[in-house]
Structure formats: structure tokens, C-alpha cells
Design an enzyme around this catalytic site. Structure first.
Site, PDB file in Angstrom:
ATOM      1  N   HIS A   1       1.947  -9.953  -4.611  1.00  0.00           N
ATOM      2  CA  HIS A   1       2.986 -10.739  -3.933  1.00  0.00           C
ATOM      3  C   HIS A   1       2.645 -11.094  -2.486  1.00  0.00           C
ATOM      4  O   HIS A   1       1.822 -10.437  -1.847  1.00  0.00           O
ATOM      5  CB  HIS A   1       4.336 -10.006  -3.986  1.00  0.00           C
TER       6      HIS A   1
ATOM      7  N   ARG B   1      14.148  -2.827  -1.829  1.00  0.00           N
ATOM      8  CA  ARG B   1      13.698  -1.794  -0.892  1.00  0.00           C
ATOM      9  C   ARG B   1      13.472  -2.358   0.511  1.00  0.00           C
ATOM     10  O   ARG B   1      13.836  -1.743   1.512  1.00  0.00           O
ATOM     11  CB  ARG B   1      12.411  -1.131  -1.413  1.00  0.00           C
TER      12      ARG B   1
ATOM     13  N   ASP C   1       0.631  -6.092  -1.675  1.00  0.00           N
ATOM     14  CA  ASP C   1       0.961  -6.980  -0.557  1.00  0.00           C
ATOM     15  C   ASP C   1      -0.352  -7.718  -0.237  1.00  0.00           C
ATOM     16  O   ASP C   1      -1.234  -7.188   0.435  1.00  0.00           O
ATOM     17  CB  ASP C   1       1.425  -6.068   0.595  1.00  0.00           C
TER      18      ASP C   1
ATOM     19  N   TYR D   1       5.019 -11.728   0.933  1.00  0.00           N
ATOM     20  CA  TYR D   1       6.395 -11.653   1.455  1.00  0.00           C
ATOM     21  C   TYR D   1       6.782 -13.001   2.081  1.00  0.00           C
ATOM     22  O   TYR D   1       5.927 -13.739   2.583  1.00  0.00           O
ATOM     23  CB  TYR D   1       6.511 -10.540   2.503  1.00  0.00           C
TER      24      TYR D   1
ATOM     25  N   SER E   1       6.241  -5.232   6.163  1.00  0.00           N
ATOM     26  CA  SER E   1       7.585  -4.844   5.689  1.00  0.00           C
ATOM     27  C   SER E   1       7.641  -3.363   5.389  1.00  0.00           C
ATOM     28  O   SER E   1       6.842  -2.881   4.566  1.00  0.00           O
ATOM     29  CB  SER E   1       7.917  -5.606   4.403  1.00  0.00           C
TER      30      SER E   1
ATOM     31  N   SER F   1       1.432  -2.529  -7.290  1.00  0.00           N
ATOM     32  CA  SER F   1       2.159  -3.395  -6.363  1.00  0.00           C
ATOM     33  C   SER F   1       1.211  -3.738  -5.219  1.00  0.00           C
ATOM     34  O   SER F   1       0.541  -2.853  -4.678  1.00  0.00           O
ATOM     35  CB  SER F   1       3.378  -2.602  -5.851  1.00  0.00           C
TER      36      SER F   1
ATOM     37  N   CYS G   1       0.631   2.853  -4.400  1.00  0.00           N
ATOM     38  CA  CYS G   1       0.445   1.486  -4.906  1.00  0.00           C
ATOM     39  C   CYS G   1      -0.830   1.419  -5.721  1.00  0.00           C
ATOM     40  O   CYS G   1      -0.823   1.084  -6.894  1.00  0.00           O
ATOM     41  CB  CYS G   1       0.438   0.513  -3.738  1.00  0.00           C
TER      42      CYS G   1
HETATM   43  N1  LIG Z   1       4.554  -3.686   3.006  1.00  0.00           N
HETATM   44  C1  LIG Z   1       3.493  -2.863   2.925  1.00  0.00           C
HETATM   45  N2  LIG Z   1       2.272  -3.406   2.773  1.00  0.00           N
HETATM   46  C2  LIG Z   1       1.176  -2.611   2.697  1.00  0.00           C
HETATM   47  O1  LIG Z   1       0.069  -3.165   2.553  1.00  0.00           O
HETATM   48  C3  LIG Z   1       1.347  -1.193   2.754  1.00  0.00           C
HETATM   49  C4  LIG Z   1       2.631  -0.654   2.917  1.00  0.00           C
HETATM   50  N3  LIG Z   1       3.691  -1.514   2.994  1.00  0.00           N
HETATM   51  N4  LIG Z   1       2.848   0.689   3.035  1.00  0.00           N
HETATM   52  C5  LIG Z   1       1.777   1.631   2.815  1.00  0.00           C
HETATM   53  C6  LIG Z   1       0.454   1.099   3.125  1.00  0.00           C
HETATM   54  C7  LIG Z   1       0.072   0.944   4.566  1.00  0.00           C
HETATM   55  N5  LIG Z   1      -0.883  -0.164   4.505  1.00  0.00           N
HETATM   56  C8  LIG Z   1      -1.123  -1.017   5.577  1.00  0.00           C
HETATM   57  C9  LIG Z   1      -0.329  -0.954   6.698  1.00  0.00           C
HETATM   58  C10 LIG Z   1      -0.563  -1.791   7.765  1.00  0.00           C
HETATM   59  C11 LIG Z   1      -1.611  -2.698   7.701  1.00  0.00           C
HETATM   60  C12 LIG Z   1      -1.857  -3.574   8.907  1.00  0.00           C
HETATM   61  O2  LIG Z   1      -1.017  -3.704   9.768  1.00  0.00           O
HETATM   62  N6  LIG Z   1      -3.005  -4.184   9.004  1.00  0.00           N
HETATM   63  C13 LIG Z   1      -3.351  -5.114  10.093  1.00  0.00           C
HETATM   64  C14 LIG Z   1      -4.152  -4.502  11.203  1.00  0.00           C
HETATM   65  C15 LIG Z   1      -4.457  -3.053  11.129  1.00  0.00           C
HETATM   66  C16 LIG Z   1      -5.236  -2.536  12.319  1.00  0.00           C
HETATM   67  O3  LIG Z   1      -5.207  -3.140  13.413  1.00  0.00           O
HETATM   68  O4  LIG Z   1      -5.889  -1.498  12.173  1.00  0.00           O
HETATM   69  C17 LIG Z   1      -4.182  -6.253   9.519  1.00  0.00           C
HETATM   70  O5  LIG Z   1      -4.171  -7.294  10.166  1.00  0.00           O
HETATM   71  O6  LIG Z   1      -4.844  -6.054   8.503  1.00  0.00           O
HETATM   72  C18 LIG Z   1      -2.414  -2.769   6.581  1.00  0.00           C
HETATM   73  C19 LIG Z   1      -2.165  -1.926   5.507  1.00  0.00           C
HETATM   74  C20 LIG Z   1      -1.018  -0.626   3.155  1.00  0.00           C
HETATM   75  N7  LIG Z   1       0.273  -0.283   2.637  1.00  0.00           N
HETATM   76  O1  LIG Z   2      -2.366   0.477  -0.642  1.00  0.00           O
HETATM   77  C1  LIG Z   2      -1.315  -0.205  -0.607  1.00  0.00           C
HETATM   78  C2  LIG Z   2      -0.077   0.359  -0.317  1.00  0.00           C
HETATM   79  C3  LIG Z   2       1.006  -0.435  -0.308  1.00  0.00           C
HETATM   80  N1  LIG Z   2       0.918  -1.760  -0.582  1.00  0.00           N
HETATM   81  C4  LIG Z   2       2.147  -2.587  -0.534  1.00  0.00           C
HETATM   82  C5  LIG Z   2       2.657  -3.182  -1.807  1.00  0.00           C
HETATM   83  C6  LIG Z   2       4.140  -3.378  -1.496  1.00  0.00           C
HETATM   84  O2  LIG Z   2       4.313  -4.568  -0.738  1.00  0.00           O
HETATM   85  C7  LIG Z   2       4.464  -2.183  -0.617  1.00  0.00           C
HETATM   86  C8  LIG Z   2       5.018  -1.011  -1.393  1.00  0.00           C
HETATM   87  O3  LIG Z   2       6.283  -1.304  -1.839  1.00  0.00           O
HETATM   88  P1  LIG Z   2       6.877  -0.815  -3.253  1.00  0.00           P
HETATM   89  O4  LIG Z   2       8.319  -1.190  -3.158  1.00  0.00           O
HETATM   90  O5  LIG Z   2       6.688   0.667  -3.326  1.00  0.00           O
HETATM   91  O6  LIG Z   2       6.154  -1.550  -4.339  1.00  0.00           O
HETATM   92  O7  LIG Z   2       3.221  -1.810  -0.045  1.00  0.00           O
HETATM   93  C9  LIG Z   2      -0.312  -2.343  -0.834  1.00  0.00           C
HETATM   94  O8  LIG Z   2      -0.439  -3.562  -1.051  1.00  0.00           O
HETATM   95  N2  LIG Z   2      -1.381  -1.534  -0.854  1.00  0.00           N
END
Ligand SMILES: Nc1nc(=O)c2c([nH]1)NC[C@@H]1CN(c3ccc(C(=O)N[C@@H](CCC(=O)O)C(=O)O)cc3)CN21
Ligand SMILES: O=c1ccn([C@H]2C[C@H](O)[C@@H](COP(=O)(O)O)O2)c(=O)[nH]1
EC number: 2.1.1.45
Length: 283
Positions: free
Chosen positions: A221, A22, A183, A223, A282, A181, A160
Site C-alpha cells: 500500500h 489503526r 508501506d 498511504y 503513519s 503488510s 510485517c
Molecule cells: N507506517 C509504517 N511504515 C513502516 O514502514 C514501518 C512502520 N510503520 N512501523 C514499524 C517499522 C518501522 N519502519 C520504518 C520506520 C521509519 C522509516 C523512515 O522514516 N525512513 C526514512 C529515513 C530513515 C532515516 O533517516 O534513517 C526514509 O526516508 O526512508 C522507515 C522504516 C518500517 N516499519
Molecule cells: O518492516 C516493516 C514494518 C512495517 N511496515 C508497515 C506496513 C504498514 O503500513 C505498517 C504496519 O501496520 P499494520 O496495521 O500492522 O499492518 O508498517 C513495513 O512496510 N515494513
């Protein structure tokens, strides 16, 4: 904090590289992690080895509680975390179910607040469980599930953290949350806060004492483009003691959460942290 750092180290020591179709990236991957948060003692699981933007994590949780399906609504609450998945994910941009800029589709909170049954009935899982718990009832099915495989094609991302089960023992409320899942550098930083805060909030609006929250993760995981920062920067730092979370005691009902609550109703006491680290995200 120690359990978070131990998990990161365990992924580095024991993880296996897995190609992810993905995102087009490889992830160092470990299967199974069990985390535990002491909500009764208010040991807020905020990451201290980098600056954590905890209000964005709580804003995301509040958006799920309200059943939001639009990244603009999340932004208005104080988080941009859904912008990329709503607007930059090619598969979703091409999906006929997407109703324009910022639309996320039938994800998370939509399922939690308006699950559509095959006969057309709409089920509000959160209202049902709050109503039961408030009245001292635990029917052993006080479950908030966002995981609806029949509607995956109608949303931008499968949930997730997909299921939250509440349990009542006497007047103490427990929570078990399941995540398929994770991150670990970015998502878990938020998800720990959300599991803790969800138990604290539901206990508060139901007039119950919070106990422990149990967080069960399947695929944990890091990345490929995050690994160096985690291994050589974040894991080299010594953690600080846990801060405490304060929630406005005037929040007394689900309706309060749905209507007037903002991020000003949450604050943290005693948050000592290291410098921020910007991890790659990602889509
Ligand atoms: N690859 C991926 N990882 C994720 O954790 C994730 C997704 N996708 N897609 C859906 C949601 C969105 N989420 C996210 C998205 C962005 C941040 C992020 O950029 N956090 C930064 C700063 C955020 C801010 O300034 O408010 C950090 O340093 O924590 C964290 C969680 C968790 N989820
Ligand atoms: O609350 C959340 C939402 C998303 N994630 C992360 C986990 C994965 O890295 C991606 C989602 O990818 P999938 O291919 O759908 O598993 O977003 C998270 O950690 N926490």
C-alpha cells in the site's frame, strides 16, 4: 530497481482505496507482489530514485537478529525506526505489558530468538537454522518466524515481514521471505535491503554461497499522504544502476553478529541516487 518502480506504478494504476482503522488513514492498496533479488550477483536492491538510508535498514535487521525488544538498543545500532511505534502509539502506551520508555514488547527478534513454548521451553529459531545450514542440513523447515498470534497483545506492532525460510541446494543458500503488510514508499525501501542482507549474512556465517532471495508481499500500500510525492516526484525520476554491498569478511558466526558487528562492517560501492524525499510516516 525496475521491479520496485513497477510495483509503485501498479499500485497507482490498479490499487483500491482502503480505510485503515489503526492509523486512521486511507491506503491505495494492491494484493500480491513477488520481488526477486540476485544476491549471487550482488545486485543490491537499493532505491536510487531517492536517497536511501541503507545503514538504518541494516541496523534494524541486526537488531532483529540480536532479539532486541527496545527502541533504545535500535538507536544505539544506528536506527530510530522503532521510536514512534514504541513511544507514540496510543494503544501500546495504554497496554499494561509495556515496561516503560522505548519498550517494544515481544515483537520480531524476541520471537525469533526466544519463542516461548506452552511447556516453558524457549526456542531459538535462528541458532537452530544456522547450526543446521552450517552442517549442510536443510530439514525443509529452516524457518525463522516472528509471527506469534498468542503474544500479539504483548507487543507494540505485529510483525510485517514475519517469516523467513532458508533452503539449501548443494552449497547454495536461498531465502524466501513473507510480508503481510507493506508501506511501499517507506517500509519496502528498508525491507528489500533486509531480505537481501539476511541471505548474504546467513550464507557468509554458514560458509555457503548465496543464491537468490524471493520476497513475497501480500498487502502492498501507499498511504494517502504519500501518494502525491510517489506519483509526481519519485516515479518521474530515472533509476541508476544497482550498487554493490560489501560485508566485512571477518563476520564468521552468529556470535560475531550478536557481539561486535556495527554498521561500519557494511558499505556500499557505486551508489548513485537522486535527492532524498521525506515521506510521511503513519504510527
Ligand atoms: N507506517 C509504517 N511504515 C513502516 O514502514 C514501518 C512502520 N510503520 N512501523 C514499524 C517499522 C518501522 N519502519 C520504518 C520506520 C521509519 C522509516 C523512515 O522514516 N525512513 C526514512 C529515513 C530513515 C532515516 O533517516 O534513517 C526514509 O526516508 O526512508 C522507515 C522504516 C518500517 N516499519
Ligand atoms: O518492516 C516493516 C514494518 C512495517 N511496515 C508497515 C506496513 C504498514 O503500513 C505498517 C504496519 O501496520 P499494520 O496495521 O500492522 O499492518 O508498517 C513495513 O512496510 N515494513
Amino acid at each position: 530497481m525496475k521491479q520496485y518502480l513497477d510495483l509503485c506504478q501498479r499500485i497507482i494504476d490498479e490499487g483500491q482505496w482502503v480505510e485503515n482503522k489503526r492509523t486512521g488513514k486511507s491506503c491505495l492498496t494492491l494484493i500480491n507482489a513477488d520481488l526477486e533479488y540476485d544476491v549471487a550477483a550482488n545486485q543490491f536492491p537499493l532505491i536510487t530514485t531517492r536517497k536511501s538510508f541503507y545503514k538504518a535498514a541494516i541496523a534494524e535487521l541486526l537488531g532483529y537478529i540480536r532479539g532486541y525488544d527496545n527502541a533504545a538498543d535500535f538507536r544505539a545500532l544506528g536506527t530510530k525506526t522503532w521510536d514512534a511505534n514504541a513511544n507514540l502509539n496510543q494503544a501500546w502506551l495504554e497496554n499494561p505489558a509495556r515496561q516503560g520508555e522505548d519498550h517494544m514488547g515481544r515483537v520480531y527478534g524476541v520471537q525469533g530468538r526466544a519463542w516461548q513454548g506452552s511447556d516453558g521451553t524457549v526456542v531459538d529459531q535462528l541458532a537452530k537454522l544456522v547450526n543446521n545450514l552450517k552442517n549442510g542440513i536443510d530439514d525443509r523447515g529452516e524457518i525463522l518466524s516472528f509471527y506469534n498470534p498468542g503474544e500479539f497483545h504483548l507487543g507494540c506492532l505485529r510483525p510485517c515481514m514475519h517469516t523467513h525460510t532458508f533452503s539449501l541446494l548443494g552449497d547454495t543458500l536461498y531465502l524466501t521471505s513473507y510480508q503481510r503488510s507493506c508501506d511501499v514508499p517507506l517500509g519496502l525501501n528498508f525491507n528489500q535491503i533486509q531480505v537481501f542482507t539476511l541471505l548474504a549474512l546467513v550464507a557468509q556465517i554458514c560458509g555457503l554461497k548465496p543464491g537468490k532471495a524471493y520476497h513475497k508481499i501480500v498487502n502492498a500500500h501507499i498511504y494517502e499522504d504519500q501518494l502525491q510525492l510517489m506519483r509526481d516526484v519519485q516515479l518521474k525520476r530515472d533509476p541508476f544502476p544497482s550498487p554493490k554491498l560489501h560485508i566485512n569478511p571477518e563476520i564468521k558466526s552468529l556470535q560475531d553478529l550478536e557481539t561486535w558487528v556495527t554498521m561500519d562492517d557494511f558499505s556500499v560501492e557505486g551508489y548513485q541516487h537522486h535527492d532524498p524525499i521525506q515521506y510521511p510516516f503513519s504510527v
